[in-house]
Motif scaffolding. Structure first.
Motif, PDB file in Angstrom:
ATOM      1  N   ARG A  22      20.084  34.449  44.490  1.00  0.00           N
ATOM      2  CA  ARG A  22      20.042  34.929  43.102  1.00  0.00           C
ATOM      3  C   ARG A  22      20.694  36.296  42.979  1.00  0.00           C
ATOM      4  O   ARG A  22      21.387  36.571  41.990  1.00  0.00           O
ATOM      5  CB  ARG A  22      18.593  34.997  42.639  1.00  0.00           C
ATOM      6  N   GLU A  23      20.481  37.154  43.966  1.00  0.00           N
ATOM      7  CA  GLU A  23      21.121  38.467  43.930  1.00  0.00           C
ATOM      8  C   GLU A  23      22.639  38.331  43.992  1.00  0.00           C
ATOM      9  O   GLU A  23      23.364  39.043  43.272  1.00  0.00           O
ATOM     10  CB  GLU A  23      20.624  39.323  45.100  1.00  0.00           C
ATOM     11  N   CYS A  24      23.104  37.413  44.848  1.00  0.00           N
ATOM     12  CA  CYS A  24      24.556  37.208  44.942  1.00  0.00           C
ATOM     13  C   CYS A  24      25.123  36.664  43.640  1.00  0.00           C
ATOM     14  O   CYS A  24      26.195  37.102  43.188  1.00  0.00           O
ATOM     15  CB  CYS A  24      24.863  36.248  46.097  1.00  0.00           C
ATOM     16  N   MET A  25      24.412  35.736  43.000  1.00  0.00           N
ATOM     17  CA  MET A  25      24.919  35.166  41.755  1.00  0.00           C
ATOM     18  C   MET A  25      24.906  36.202  40.633  1.00  0.00           C
ATOM     19  O   MET A  25      25.782  36.174  39.757  1.00  0.00           O
ATOM     20  CB  MET A  25      24.074  33.949  41.357  1.00  0.00           C
ATOM     21  N   SER A  26      23.962  37.126  40.650  1.00  0.00           N
ATOM     22  CA  SER A  26      24.003  38.203  39.647  1.00  0.00           C
ATOM     23  C   SER A  26      25.201  39.117  39.884  1.00  0.00           C
ATOM     24  O   SER A  26      25.826  39.603  38.921  1.00  0.00           O
ATOM     25  CB  SER A  26      22.701  38.998  39.703  1.00  0.00           C
ATOM     26  N   HIS A  27      25.557  39.346  41.140  1.00  0.00           N
ATOM     27  CA  HIS A  27      26.763  40.126  41.440  1.00  0.00           C
ATOM     28  C   HIS A  27      28.010  39.390  40.962  1.00  0.00           C
ATOM     29  O   HIS A  27      28.935  40.002  40.394  1.00  0.00           O
ATOM     30  CB  HIS A  27      26.856  40.399  42.936  1.00  0.00           C
ATOM     31  N   TYR A  28      28.050  38.070  41.219  1.00  0.00           N
ATOM     32  CA  TYR A  28      29.186  37.279  40.739  1.00  0.00           C
ATOM     33  C   TYR A  28      29.306  37.351  39.219  1.00  0.00           C
ATOM     34  O   TYR A  28      30.411  37.410  38.672  1.00  0.00           O
ATOM     35  CB  TYR A  28      29.033  35.819  41.183  1.00  0.00           C
ATOM     36  N   LEU A  29      28.168  37.337  38.530  1.00  0.00           N
ATOM     37  CA  LEU A  29      28.195  37.408  37.077  1.00  0.00           C
ATOM     38  C   LEU A  29      28.766  38.742  36.605  1.00  0.00           C
ATOM     39  O   LEU A  29      29.579  38.791  35.662  1.00  0.00           O
ATOM     40  CB  LEU A  29      26.777  37.202  36.534  1.00  0.00           C
ATOM     41  N   ARG A  30      28.379  39.834  37.254  1.00  0.00           N
ATOM     42  CA  ARG A  30      28.920  41.146  36.885  1.00  0.00           C
ATOM     43  C   ARG A  30      30.431  41.209  37.130  1.00  0.00           C
ATOM     44  O   ARG A  30      31.188  41.713  36.302  1.00  0.00           O
ATOM     45  CB  ARG A  30      28.224  42.235  37.709  1.00  0.00           C
ATOM     46  N   SER A  46      39.836  41.434  50.227  1.00  0.00           N
ATOM     47  CA  SER A  46      38.434  41.175  50.563  1.00  0.00           C
ATOM     48  C   SER A  46      38.209  39.707  50.884  1.00  0.00           C
ATOM     49  O   SER A  46      37.445  39.373  51.814  1.00  0.00           O
ATOM     50  CB  SER A  46      37.522  41.593  49.406  1.00  0.00           C
ATOM     51  N   TRP A  47      38.876  38.828  50.149  1.00  0.00           N
ATOM     52  CA  TRP A  47      38.723  37.395  50.418  1.00  0.00           C
ATOM     53  C   TRP A  47      39.288  37.036  51.783  1.00  0.00           C
ATOM     54  O   TRP A  47      38.708  36.217  52.507  1.00  0.00           O
ATOM     55  CB  TRP A  47      39.397  36.591  49.318  1.00  0.00           C
ATOM     56  N   ASP A  48      40.419  37.615  52.150  1.00  0.00           N
ATOM     57  CA  ASP A  48      41.004  37.333  53.456  1.00  0.00           C
ATOM     58  C   ASP A  48      40.067  37.777  54.583  1.00  0.00           C
ATOM     59  O   ASP A  48      39.893  37.057  55.577  1.00  0.00           O
ATOM     60  CB  ASP A  48      42.352  38.038  53.571  1.00  0.00           C
ATOM     61  N   GLU A  49      39.450  38.932  54.432  1.00  0.00           N
ATOM     62  CA  GLU A  49      38.487  39.390  55.429  1.00  0.00           C
ATOM     63  C   GLU A  49      37.277  38.459  55.490  1.00  0.00           C
ATOM     64  O   GLU A  49      36.797  38.117  56.581  1.00  0.00           O
ATOM     65  CB  GLU A  49      38.028  40.815  55.101  1.00  0.00           C
ATOM     66  N   HIS A  98      25.664  35.465  60.267  1.00  0.00           N
ATOM     67  CA  HIS A  98      26.998  36.075  60.214  1.00  0.00           C
ATOM     68  C   HIS A  98      27.690  35.743  58.895  1.00  0.00           C
ATOM     69  O   HIS A  98      28.353  36.596  58.297  1.00  0.00           O
ATOM     70  CB  HIS A  98      27.833  35.589  61.389  1.00  0.00           C
ATOM     71  N   ILE A  99      27.551  34.508  58.436  1.00  0.00           N
ATOM     72  CA  ILE A  99      28.163  34.109  57.163  1.00  0.00           C
ATOM     73  C   ILE A  99      27.513  34.853  56.002  1.00  0.00           C
ATOM     74  O   ILE A  99      28.197  35.360  55.101  1.00  0.00           O
ATOM     75  CB  ILE A  99      28.049  32.589  56.980  1.00  0.00           C
ATOM     76  N   ILE A 100      26.188  34.933  56.022  1.00  0.00           N
ATOM     77  CA  ILE A 100      25.489  35.634  54.947  1.00  0.00           C
ATOM     78  C   ILE A 100      25.877  37.107  54.931  1.00  0.00           C
ATOM     79  O   ILE A 100      26.130  37.690  53.865  1.00  0.00           O
ATOM     80  CB  ILE A 100      23.971  35.467  55.110  1.00  0.00           C
ATOM     81  N   ALA A 101      25.948  37.726  56.111  1.00  0.00           N
ATOM     82  CA  ALA A 101      26.320  39.139  56.176  1.00  0.00           C
ATOM     83  C   ALA A 101      27.752  39.349  55.703  1.00  0.00           C
ATOM     84  O   ALA A 101      28.034  40.299  54.950  1.00  0.00           O
ATOM     85  CB  ALA A 101      26.150  39.648  57.612  1.00  0.00           C
ATOM     86  N   ALA A 102      28.685  38.472  56.125  1.00  0.00           N
ATOM     87  CA  ALA A 102      30.071  38.602  55.685  1.00  0.00           C
ATOM     88  C   ALA A 102      30.190  38.413  54.177  1.00  0.00           C
ATOM     89  O   ALA A 102      30.958  39.118  53.502  1.00  0.00           O
ATOM     90  CB  ALA A 102      30.945  37.583  56.421  1.00  0.00           C
ATOM     91  N   HIS A 103      29.438  37.476  53.624  1.00  0.00           N
ATOM     92  CA  HIS A 103      29.465  37.237  52.181  1.00  0.00           C
ATOM     93  C   HIS A 103      28.899  38.429  51.419  1.00  0.00           C
ATOM     94  O   HIS A 103      29.436  38.823  50.366  1.00  0.00           O
ATOM     95  CB  HIS A 103      28.680  35.971  51.865  1.00  0.00           C
ATOM     96  N   SER A 133      31.918  44.927  48.644  1.00  0.00           N
ATOM     97  CA  SER A 133      33.252  45.518  48.570  1.00  0.00           C
ATOM     98  C   SER A 133      33.862  45.329  47.184  1.00  0.00           C
ATOM     99  O   SER A 133      34.458  46.258  46.615  1.00  0.00           O
ATOM    100  CB  SER A 133      34.149  44.893  49.645  1.00  0.00           C
ATOM    101  N   ILE A 134      33.703  44.150  46.615  1.00  0.00           N
ATOM    102  CA  ILE A 134      34.248  43.897  45.278  1.00  0.00           C
ATOM    103  C   ILE A 134      33.543  44.764  44.238  1.00  0.00           C
ATOM    104  O   ILE A 134      34.177  45.379  43.368  1.00  0.00           O
ATOM    105  CB  ILE A 134      34.117  42.398  44.938  1.00  0.00           C
ATOM    106  N   ILE A 135      32.227  44.805  44.327  1.00  0.00           N
ATOM    107  CA  ILE A 135      31.462  45.609  43.372  1.00  0.00           C
ATOM    108  C   ILE A 135      31.890  47.075  43.429  1.00  0.00           C
ATOM    109  O   ILE A 135      32.078  47.741  42.398  1.00  0.00           O
ATOM    110  CB  ILE A 135      29.954  45.480  43.661  1.00  0.00           C
ATOM    111  N   SER A 136      32.059  47.576  44.653  1.00  0.00           N
ATOM    112  CA  SER A 136      32.409  48.994  44.803  1.00  0.00           C
ATOM    113  C   SER A 136      33.851  49.271  44.371  1.00  0.00           C
ATOM    114  O   SER A 136      34.112  50.213  43.612  1.00  0.00           O
ATOM    115  CB  SER A 136      32.197  49.409  46.255  1.00  0.00           C
ATOM    116  N   ARG A 137      34.779  48.446  44.818  1.00  0.00           N
ATOM    117  CA  ARG A 137      36.192  48.727  44.555  1.00  0.00           C
ATOM    118  C   ARG A 137      36.613  48.341  43.144  1.00  0.00           C
ATOM    119  O   ARG A 137      37.663  48.778  42.672  1.00  0.00           O
ATOM    120  CB  ARG A 137      37.052  48.015  45.590  1.00  0.00           C
ATOM    121  N   CYS A 138      35.821  47.524  42.474  1.00  0.00           N
ATOM    122  CA  CYS A 138      36.062  47.233  41.058  1.00  0.00           C
ATOM    123  C   CYS A 138      35.337  48.224  40.142  1.00  0.00           C
ATOM    124  O   CYS A 138      35.223  47.978  38.938  1.00  0.00           O
ATOM    125  CB  CYS A 138      35.631  45.811  40.723  1.00  0.00           C
TER     126      CYS A 138
END
Length: 857
Positions: free
Chosen positions: A605-613, A681-684, A697-702, A708-713
């Motif tokens: 849910r936290e990730c989906m709220s970030h995606y929404l922003r 960011s997607w390539d990384e 590892h997948i959860i941490a990378a995601h 990174s997107i939240i910060s750099r946007c």
């Protein structure tokens, strides 16, 4: 004569005897009679009625015989039996099966006195488990090490042997042969039902079940001379106690039972011989040394009895008690051998002077290994009591489980490490891998509904049941132990990732989030904006979600999105945000992507709220690009039409200049967001996902990707001033669109009126009349003048708009320069130093310039 009922107990019991012995009904009459007596007896085994423990013992016996298929079948049948209420005494039946399985009946029903060493060796080799021990440093032996040459090979390793079926928690009733009273015939009768392994004959003649052993006879054999009976001088209080009586007492003490002469002294907490008993010093000292074995037995037995039935003791404590029970069981097997020898000597009248008779010195030799073993167990009991190893239920493992956590948060919150409980020989990395192994298996079973047993998930490794493997495991922690944990970790994690990728399309859903929520599918997003433009231009309160959903489906069918998997497209949906006063459809519209099941562990849910922003930010930036495209189209289309109105040249020039500034700004921002932020960011993320070894590892990378997107946007808290300035720029673009639309609307209306006036004038001239009258011409000139009077107002409005816009951009650039990671974006936005020339704050100081130069040098 009426036919017998084939389901009656008698018939079934007789069939069972035939099945076990492999004989006909006529040949099993004696066995059948003995079975009826056993069933009808009142004797019962003095062990804990633990159905689970007995079933586990049966499975272990089957596995020892390499009958894995039978063990699995037994486990399944036992499970089905537990679910049905047909049988009320399941434990009794399981105990009977276990007794039959462990029946150590020998080829003959008597044991010669001279073969006692062979008896021990045979019992150890056939039935006992390997006896390995380590001498405890805290419990020194009370006598020196024995020499290998001190006794023959038959006495070299007494061990704790198995000699029949005995209780797990302790020995059963004391064999009547050890008590004074009736002779062998009465002893045989009293032992029926309680010691099947002692009384059940093995020879073909079952009649010996109730009779005492007899010497073998044959056609040419003469009766063996009967040896004199053991002298029991202990009955005479004035005579010195004989060694035979002490041997009998010692065997009682070994079981924790007070003897006739050796009793427990409560004040001193030890076994002592009454000082009034006439006994020589050598026998008294030897008996005291042997009695230590009974004291050790009592100490261990007391600990197990007080904790084995305590449900609050925890799983670790119960496992420890079960291990102690198993060790005591091996000890009781040795006692059974000693009792059997004593019984044989009593039956045959063996004198203490015979070389192979049971003496105190021989007991010292044969109980040496068990004594060391019991000392080690007693030390463990003391250590566990001193440390309070298990104080609270379920607080005994270094992996904690929270039963209140629901399935959707199983991976994140249900299991955790208790750092204070991690053993010293386990590193933090090993503990983390153990946690991941358990989490992966439980996640597969409870969330993925994958019923694959753990044995098939993890590779088949070499068993560590043998002492050699166990010693390697516990002495080479850096090698064998680490390799076993690594193997289980890698195989379990790999299997879980395969299930998520193949069965639940984790990677496909990750790509779908990039294409749709992060606006990576360009043709779909552009066509969706074209279709939504009329709807979203309305007030937010007038929108209906089903209408927008229909438009979304139309956009999917008309673009390359239609070739995506139906599993992905059905998750794509429209979401309307909370409406505020004055909002339009553009302000509340967003795309949503439904996630549930195992993939919701990654897309929380936290990730989906970030995606929404992020979507709202990208959607707003994409809308600015869409608006500027419409502005540019309007300028290009209307440029030729308005050439006949030269008075608009100045204001149109201002519009073109301001539009060019805005287009440049938005294009640079889109380049930065699309390529420097999203694509990098997607390539990384994709590289990390491909190299991930476990789900963490997948959860941490995601999570890193989203952060990174939240910060750099510019969506995090630290960049809030930058985001506010950027939103102000977006607002100025919308204001400029409205101003230009108003300008073009009024200009086109004026142009249309002038064209109509000229057309009427030409038509009247063609008819031979005057084109216009003086009044009409004056009216026309007045209207044209009124329009020209509005142009300065439009110019001032555009200048004011330009001033505000440039001021916001200059402040935005100034904030960018304060962040080193965004200075290149600042340079691209003001590559020709247009804004720097207008704002001195954007010019770097001489000291800062010199500092950068010296740093570069």
């Amino acid at each position: 004569m009426a036919a017998l009922d084939q389901k009656s107990p008698n018939v079934l019991l007789q069939n069972l005897c035939c099945k076990i012995t492999g004989k006909s009904e006529a040949d099993v009459a004696h066995q059948f009679q003995y079975a009826v007596r056993v069933i009808g007896s009142n004797y019962a085994p003095t062990i804990e009625r633990d159905e689970f423990l007995v079933s586990e013992k049966i499975k272990k016996e089957l596995l020892k015989q390499r009958r894995e298929a039978d063990a699995a079948l037994f486990s399944e049948l036992h499970r089905k039996l537990q679910t049905q209420g047909v049988l009320k005494h399941r434990w009794s039946i399981l105990y009977l099966l276990l007794s039959l399985c462990e029946d150590p009946r020998k080829p003959s029903n008597r044991v010669p006195v001279c073969s006692y060493g062979a008896l021990l060796t045979q019992a150890r080799d056939v039935h006992s488990t390997p006896f390995y021990y380590a001498r405890p440093q805290s419990l020194p032996l009370s006598y020196p090490e024995r020499s290998a040459t001190a006794h023959n090979s038959s006495m070299a390793t007494s061990g704790i042997s198995s000699m029949g079926v005995f209780s797990i928690n302790g020995p059963g009733p004391t064999p009547p042969s050890l008590l004074t009273g009736p002779g062998p015939q009465a002893v045989g009768e009293s032992m029926r039902g309680s010691r099947l392994a002692w009384t059940l004959p093995v020879s073909s003649s079952p009649s010996g079940a109730a009779a005492a052993p007899r010497p073998p006879s044959g056609p040419s054999s003469s009766p063996a001379p009967k040896l004199p009976q053991r002298q029991r001088r202990d009955e005479d209080g004035s005579a010195e106690i004989g060694e035979a009586a002490l041997v009998r007492d010692i065997l009682y003490v070994f079981q924790g039972i007070d003897g006739k002469f050796i009793k427990m002294c409560s004040p001193e907490n030890c076994y002592k011989i009454d000082s009034k008993v006439p006994l020589c010093k050598s026998l008294r000292d030897t008996s005291s040394r042997l009695a230590e074995l009974g004291w050790l037995h009592n100490k261990i037995r007391k600990y197990t009895d007080s904790h084995s039935l305590d449900r609050a003791f925890g799983l670790v404590g119960q496992s420890f008690c079960a291990a102690l029970h198993q060790e005591l069981k091996e000890y009781y097997r040795l006692l059974s051998v000693l009792h059997a020898q004593l019984q044989v000597e009593d039956d045959q009248g063996v004198n203490m002077s015979v070389d192979s008779s049971l003496t105190l010195r021989r007991l010292l030799v044969w109980t040496y290994d068990p004594k060391v073993r019991l000392k080690t167990l007693a030390a463990l009991v003391d250590y566990c009591q001193d440390l309070h190893l298990t104080i609270e239920t379920c607080v005994q493992f270094f992996v904690a489980s929270d039963p209140t956590v629901k399935t959707d948060r199983l991976w994140h919150d249900k299991y955790s490490l208790r750092k204070s409980m991690i053993p010293a020989f386990i590193t933090m990395d090993q503990a983390r891998k153990v946690l991941l192994i358990g989490k992966s298996i439980n996640f597969l079973h409870q969330v993925c509904h994958d019923r694959t047993p753990p044995g098939k998930i993890m590779p088949a490794s070499k068993s560590t049941d043998s002492p050699k493997d166990a010693s390697v495991l516990f002495t080479d922690l850096e090698g064998a132990f680490q390799s076993k944990i690594d193997a289980a970790y890698f195989e379990t994690s790999k299997y879980l990732l395969d299930v998520l990728n193949k069965n639940y399309q984790l990677l496909e859903h990750l790509q779908a989030m990039r294409r749709y929520v992060l606006l990576g599918q360009g043709d779909f997003i552009r066509h969706l904006m074209d279709l939504l433009k009329p709807e979203l231009a309305r007030a937010a309160t007038t929108l209906y979600q089903h209408n927008l959903t229909g438009i979304l489906e139309t956009a999917v069918r008309a673009t390359n999105a239609q070739f995506d998997s139906p599993e992905i497209l059905k998750r794509l949906d429209v979401r309307l945000l909370e409406v505020s006063p004055g909002d339009t459809g553009w302000d509340v519209f967003s795309l949503d992507y439904h996630v549930e099941g195992p993939i919701a562990t990654v897309f929380t849910r936290e990730c989906m709220s970030h995606y929404l922003r992020v979507f709202n930010f990208l959607w707003r930036a994409k809308r600015m690009e869409y608006i500027l495209t419409d502005i540019w189209k309007g300028q290009m289309c209307n440029a030729k039409l308005l050439k006949s109105m030269p008075e608009l040249s100045g204001v149109l020039h201002q519009c073109h200049v301001l539009a060019s500034e805005m287009v440049h700004f938005i294009h640079q921002m889109q380049y930065y967001i699309t390529f420097e932020v999203l694509e990098c960011s997607w390539d990384e993320l994709w590289n990390k996902v491909q190299q991930a070894q476990d789900l963490d590892h997948i959860i941490a990378a995601h999570d890193v990707f989203l952060d990174s997107i939240i910060s750099r946007c510019l969506l995090d808290v630290n960049n809030r001033p930058l985001l506010n300035q950027l939103r102000a720029v977006f607002d100025q673009i919308i204001e400029f669109q409205n101003a230009q639309d108003t300008l073009y609307r009024s200009a086109l209306e004026e142009l249309q009126l002038r064209i109509q006036f000229e057309d009427k004038k030409r038509q009247r001239e063609e008819m031979g009349e005057w084109g216009v009258t003086a009044e009409q011409e004056a009216e026309e000139n007045r209207r044209v003048q009124e329009f020209k009077d509005t142009i300065p107002k439009m110019c001032s409005q555009l200048r004011l708009l330009t001033h505000f816009y440039q001021g916001i951009v200059q402040e935005f650039l100034r904030l960018l320069m304060s962040d080193e990671s965004l200075q290149f974006l600042s340079f691209r936005l003001d590559f020709n130093e247009h804004y720097k020339a207008r704002d001195p704050r954007l010019r770097p100081s001489l000291g800062a310039t010199r500092g950068r130069r010296s740093a570069n040098i």
